[in-house]
Design a protein around this motif. Structure first.
Motif, mmCIF file in Angstrom:
data_model
loop_
_atom_site.group_PDB
_atom_site.id
_atom_site.type_symbol
_atom_site.label_atom_id
_atom_site.label_comp_id
_atom_site.label_asym_id
_atom_site.label_seq_id
_atom_site.Cartn_x
_atom_site.Cartn_y
_atom_site.Cartn_z
ATOM 1 N N GLU A 2 -19.935 73.125 -49.802
ATOM 2 C CA GLU A 2 -20.309 73.823 -48.553
ATOM 3 C C GLU A 2 -19.843 73.118 -47.256
ATOM 4 N N MET A 3 -19.705 71.757 -47.456
ATOM 5 C CA MET A 3 -18.919 71.078 -46.253
ATOM 6 C C MET A 3 -17.566 71.507 -46.155
ATOM 7 N N ALA A 34 -17.200 74.720 -44.485
ATOM 8 C CA ALA A 34 -17.675 74.840 -43.031
ATOM 9 C C ALA A 34 -16.286 74.435 -42.349
ATOM 10 N N GLU A 81 -14.204 76.946 -41.668
ATOM 11 C CA GLU A 81 -14.823 77.920 -40.855
ATOM 12 C C GLU A 81 -14.540 77.437 -39.356
ATOM 13 N N SER A 118 -20.833 65.731 -35.005
ATOM 14 C CA SER A 118 -20.753 65.795 -36.545
ATOM 15 C C SER A 118 -21.240 64.374 -36.882
ATOM 16 N N ILE A 144 -26.746 73.212 -36.298
ATOM 17 C CA ILE A 144 -25.937 74.312 -36.681
ATOM 18 C C ILE A 144 -25.885 74.317 -38.332
ATOM 19 N N ASP A 145 -25.603 73.053 -38.948
ATOM 20 C CA ASP A 145 -25.488 72.972 -40.449
ATOM 21 C C ASP A 145 -25.693 71.551 -40.847
ATOM 22 N N ARG A 146 -25.972 71.642 -42.463
ATOM 23 C CA ARG A 146 -26.126 70.107 -42.924
ATOM 24 C C ARG A 146 -25.761 70.437 -44.475
ATOM 25 N N PHE A 147 -25.200 69.190 -44.726
ATOM 26 C CA PHE A 147 -24.672 69.277 -46.221
ATOM 27 C C PHE A 147 -25.022 67.899 -46.943
ATOM 28 N N TYR A 159 -27.196 63.285 -45.516
ATOM 29 C CA TYR A 159 -26.828 64.567 -45.139
ATOM 30 C C TYR A 159 -25.724 64.521 -43.969
ATOM 31 N N TYR A 166 -24.482 66.591 -40.769
ATOM 32 C CA TYR A 166 -24.923 67.441 -39.958
ATOM 33 C C TYR A 166 -24.043 67.788 -38.878
#
Length: 329
Positions: free
Chosen positions: A13-14, A17, A20, A288, A309-312, A323, A325
């Motif tokens: 997932e990271m 991202a 992206e 980050s 926005i996101d976390r992995f 995590y 972030y």
């Protein structure tokens, strides 16, 4: 221009991202994912040279649900505009491959050879790639990211080292998740791993650490890897404005200490909160950052004003899970 990226599978997932974020910088977007194969469109591919959590990237030529269609495309394709020098065709059967591709690379290679191109299986100038997953994908590799180049920057390979440091691929991905194009700050820089990756991308790097020996060691490491455009200081991550008066930063990427330490000036969670407050004061864009899973980072960050926005998630070992972030002011 259509692109593909073959990502690493350790934190997929990271890795997606990261693609992206770099697609955004290239004025494009990711359109989809097929196991560890990510594809999309961008105006400028140059930002993919910065990838950390990837095996390779290239130009996507064609996709299909049929091996026969891939073969027909190879017959009609204008390979003059694709192949420079010699070539080889290499296939990748991903874990979710649903097609019979046993001889597909040989068939397509034979088709291209019949058009007058020279085959070199050991060291081709151009590598044509076939990926098999839920669909079949045909592309031409632009760059392969070999593990050795990252291993040469691991903590134990640096002139000044400490055993606890992020792997270079992850550090690089964290920098990329900030979308930085000019500069980056790491207020918990330690031995400088994050700054090394950012500096190798051509960013101006700034660093802080509470310990003078770490600052001097980070300087040694940065110089060792040829990074000259840096400013590193002894300073407190909870008082960034004091270290850099009047300065704001395009991006911040950092990995704060996770456990108890005699060098911490306060209780761990309070340190995190005050550091986040300090970063918020000087940040223009994206942050980050990594935190252990038992820290309530989302609530704390959002109470300060950050948008998460996101976390992995990553389990490092039996006693540490964390995590990563991505936040924005």
């Amino acid at each position: 221009m259509k692109f593909y990226v073959e990502i690493l599978g350790n934190i997929p997932e990271m890795a997606v991202a990261e693609v992206e974020a770099l697609s955004e910088l290239g004025k494009g977007k990711v359109n989809g994912k097929d196991y560890l194969f990510v594809w999309g469109e961008v105006e400028d591919l140059k930002f993919f040279e910065r990838l950390g959590m990837a095996h390779e990237y290239g130009i996507l030529l064609f996709s299909s649900d049929s091996p026969e269609e891939i073969i027909e495309f190879s017959k009609s394709c204008n390979w003059e505009g694709v192949i420079k020098g010699s070539f080889a065709v290499r296939k990748e059967r991903m874990a979710n491959c649903i097609y019979d591709i046993q001889d597909l690379d040989k068939i397509i290679g034979g088709t291209i050879y019949s058009k007058g191109f020279k085959v070199n299986l050991s060291s081709p100038t151009t590598v044509i790639r076939i990926y098999c997953g839920e669909k079949l994908w045909l592309g031409v590799r632009i760059r392969e990211f070999k593990g050795k180049e990252f291993e040469n920057r691991k903590a134990d390979r640096r002139p000044f080292s400490r055993p606890i440091a992020l792997p270079p691929r992850i550090a690089r991905a964290m920098v990329n998740l900030t979308r930085a194009t000019r500069e980056l700050l790491d207020p918990f820089m330690g031995t400088g791993g994050m700054l090394i990756e950012a500096g190798l991308m051509g960013l101006k790097v700034y660093g802080l650490d509470i310990r003078e020996d770490m600052v001097e060691g980070a300087k040694i490491n940065l110089e060792y890897y040829g990074i000259k455009d840096y400013v590193v200081k002894v300073g407190d991550a909870t008082r960034i404005k004091e270290a850099f008066p009047g300065k704001t930063f395009e991006a911040i990427a950092t990995d704060p200490p996770y456990g108890s330490s005699t060098t911490l000036s306060m209780e761990r969670d309070m340190l995190y909160k005050k550091a986040l407050e300090s970063m918020y004061e000087v940040l223009e864009g994206y942050l980050s950052i990594a935190f252990p899973e038992d820290f309530d980072a989302i609530d704390v960050a959002e109470s300060i004003g950050f948008k998460v926005i996101d976390r992995f998630y990553q389990r490092v070992h039996s006693s540490l899970a964390r995590y990563f972030y991505v936040m924005k002011v």
